[in-house]
Design a protein around this motif. Structure first.
Motif, mmCIF file in Angstrom:
data_model
loop_
_atom_site.group_PDB
_atom_site.id
_atom_site.type_symbol
_atom_site.label_atom_id
_atom_site.label_comp_id
_atom_site.label_asym_id
_atom_site.label_seq_id
_atom_site.Cartn_x
_atom_site.Cartn_y
_atom_site.Cartn_z
ATOM 1 N N LYS A 6 4.346 1.196 5.513
ATOM 2 C CA LYS A 6 5.798 1.367 5.378
ATOM 3 C C LYS A 6 6.437 -0.008 5.226
ATOM 4 O O LYS A 6 6.077 -0.950 5.920
ATOM 5 C CB LYS A 6 6.356 2.076 6.620
ATOM 6 N N CYS A 19 9.600 1.891 1.013
ATOM 7 C CA CYS A 19 8.559 2.893 0.801
ATOM 8 C C CYS A 19 7.975 3.305 2.141
ATOM 9 O O CYS A 19 8.123 2.600 3.137
ATOM 10 C CB CYS A 19 7.456 2.361 -0.118
ATOM 11 N N GLU A 20 7.317 4.467 2.128
ATOM 12 C CA GLU A 20 6.676 4.963 3.333
ATOM 13 C C GLU A 20 5.199 5.193 3.073
ATOM 14 O O GLU A 20 4.810 5.611 1.978
ATOM 15 C CB GLU A 20 7.339 6.264 3.789
ATOM 16 N N GLU A 21 4.388 4.921 4.074
ATOM 17 C CA GLU A 21 2.948 5.089 3.943
ATOM 18 C C GLU A 21 2.613 6.532 3.571
ATOM 19 O O GLU A 21 3.116 7.473 4.177
ATOM 20 C CB GLU A 21 2.255 4.725 5.253
ATOM 21 N N GLY A 22 1.776 6.686 2.541
ATOM 22 C CA GLY A 22 1.327 8.018 2.138
ATOM 23 C C GLY A 22 2.247 8.746 1.184
ATOM 24 O O GLY A 22 1.903 9.820 0.689
ATOM 25 N N LYS A 23 3.420 8.189 0.898
ATOM 26 C CA LYS A 23 4.375 8.840 -0.004
ATOM 27 C C LYS A 23 4.410 8.093 -1.335
ATOM 28 O O LYS A 23 4.672 6.887 -1.361
ATOM 29 C CB LYS A 23 5.764 8.835 0.641
ATOM 30 N N PRO A 24 4.133 8.773 -2.480
ATOM 31 C CA PRO A 24 4.046 8.086 -3.776
ATOM 32 C C PRO A 24 5.270 7.235 -4.079
ATOM 33 O O PRO A 24 6.403 7.616 -3.779
ATOM 34 C CB PRO A 24 3.928 9.247 -4.779
ATOM 35 N N LEU A 25 5.011 6.085 -4.677
ATOM 36 C CA LEU A 25 6.097 5.162 -5.017
ATOM 37 C C LEU A 25 6.941 5.686 -6.158
ATOM 38 O O LEU A 25 6.422 6.171 -7.167
ATOM 39 C CB LEU A 25 5.525 3.806 -5.431
ATOM 40 N N SER A 26 8.240 5.545 -6.012
ATOM 41 C CA SER A 26 9.166 5.833 -7.108
ATOM 42 C C SER A 26 9.230 4.590 -7.998
ATOM 43 O O SER A 26 8.828 3.492 -7.578
ATOM 44 C CB SER A 26 10.557 6.132 -6.554
ATOM 45 N N SER A 56 11.155 1.907 -6.100
ATOM 46 C CA SER A 56 10.395 1.286 -5.010
ATOM 47 C C SER A 56 9.384 0.286 -5.548
ATOM 48 O O SER A 56 9.192 -0.794 -4.980
ATOM 49 C CB SER A 56 9.675 2.362 -4.190
ATOM 50 N N ILE A 79 0.068 5.379 -3.975
ATOM 51 C CA ILE A 79 0.297 5.727 -2.573
ATOM 52 C C ILE A 79 0.340 4.446 -1.738
ATOM 53 O O ILE A 79 -0.664 3.739 -1.643
ATOM 54 C CB ILE A 79 -0.808 6.659 -2.035
ATOM 55 N N THR A 111 4.307 2.792 -10.232
ATOM 56 C CA THR A 111 4.906 4.090 -9.914
ATOM 57 C C THR A 111 3.816 5.129 -9.656
ATOM 58 O O THR A 111 2.862 5.238 -10.420
ATOM 59 C CB THR A 111 5.793 4.566 -11.076
#
Length: 229
Positions: A135, A177-184, A187, A131, A128
């Protein structure tokens, strides 16, 4: 009737004393090691994995010693200025102990150290907050890699799934997940289930000190920055 351990009163002065003694023992251990080993390195780490680091440390134990922990304590041990450094030039090493960093003291030749650190790399599942490096999107349709028992769990992770004749099916495209967006947390769990490893545990050399010289590795500060830090 025996006294409950839960109700035992612990003196705060005692806990503070133990904390101080622990810090002093680390300072003394680093200072002793600085006299025993020929070279001192600062390294940074990414995506630390304790078990893998322990294996790496054990491999080098016969000729070396690692220190990880409070940067401030390690800085105090080495000396934070010319006036209090324990050996000439070590204040430069001290100034580079920032963020996720540690000390490596060794009698190994320089080329062997660089080879060991450069080759060390361990891929693992991202946690969690990591980054993502790419994607990941699942397309609508059957998810054959999951058994029907997994369907309720997948739904709890936010996936739009249903059972269709005993097969887990994605009813619409789903972005994990999306590249550059922190994982929840969700995810991270889904990526693990999919077997996708996005975290790489690395150790990066920042500088090398010996009684004869001091060297900064590529990607670190230049020496003028160390002097003014």
């Amino acid at each position: 009737m025996p006294k409950s351990k839960r109700n035992k009163i612990v003196s705060l002065s005692k806990t503070k004393k133990k904390g101080k003694e622990h810090k002093e023992s680390i300072v003394n251990a680093i200072r002793e090691a600085a006299e025993d080993y020929n070279s001192i390195y600062v390294f940074s780490f990414e995506n630390m994995r304790n078990l893998k680091f322990k294996e790496f440390r054990e491999k080098l134990k016969p000729t070396s010693r690692f220190f990880l922990g409070s940067n401030k304590v390690m800085q105090v041990a080495l000396g934070r200025s010319v006036s209090d450094e324990i050996r000439p030039g070590l204040y430069k090493v001290s100034k580079l102990l920032r963020g996720d960093a540690g000390l490596f003291l060794t009698n190994m030749p320089r080329d062997e150290v660089e080879s060991c650190f450069n080759k060390f790399e361990e891929n693992d599942f991202a946690r969690t907050g990591t980054i993502p490096t790419e994607k990941v999107e699942l397309l609508e349709g059957p998810l054959d890699q999951f058994t029907h028992e997994m369907e309720p769990f997948l739904r709890k992770q936010g996936m739009p799934v249903r059972l269709n004749k005993g097969v887990v099916e994605l009813v619409s495209d789903f972005v994990v997940c999306e590249e550059g967006k922190p994982l929840s947390p969700e995810s991270a769990r889904i990526l693990r289930l999919l077997g996708i490893k996005m975290a790489t545990f690395r150790l990066n050399l920042i500088c090398r000190w010996s009684p004869e010289d001091f060297e900064l590795y590529k990607g670190g500060l230049d020496e003028s920055d160390v002097e003014s830090a």
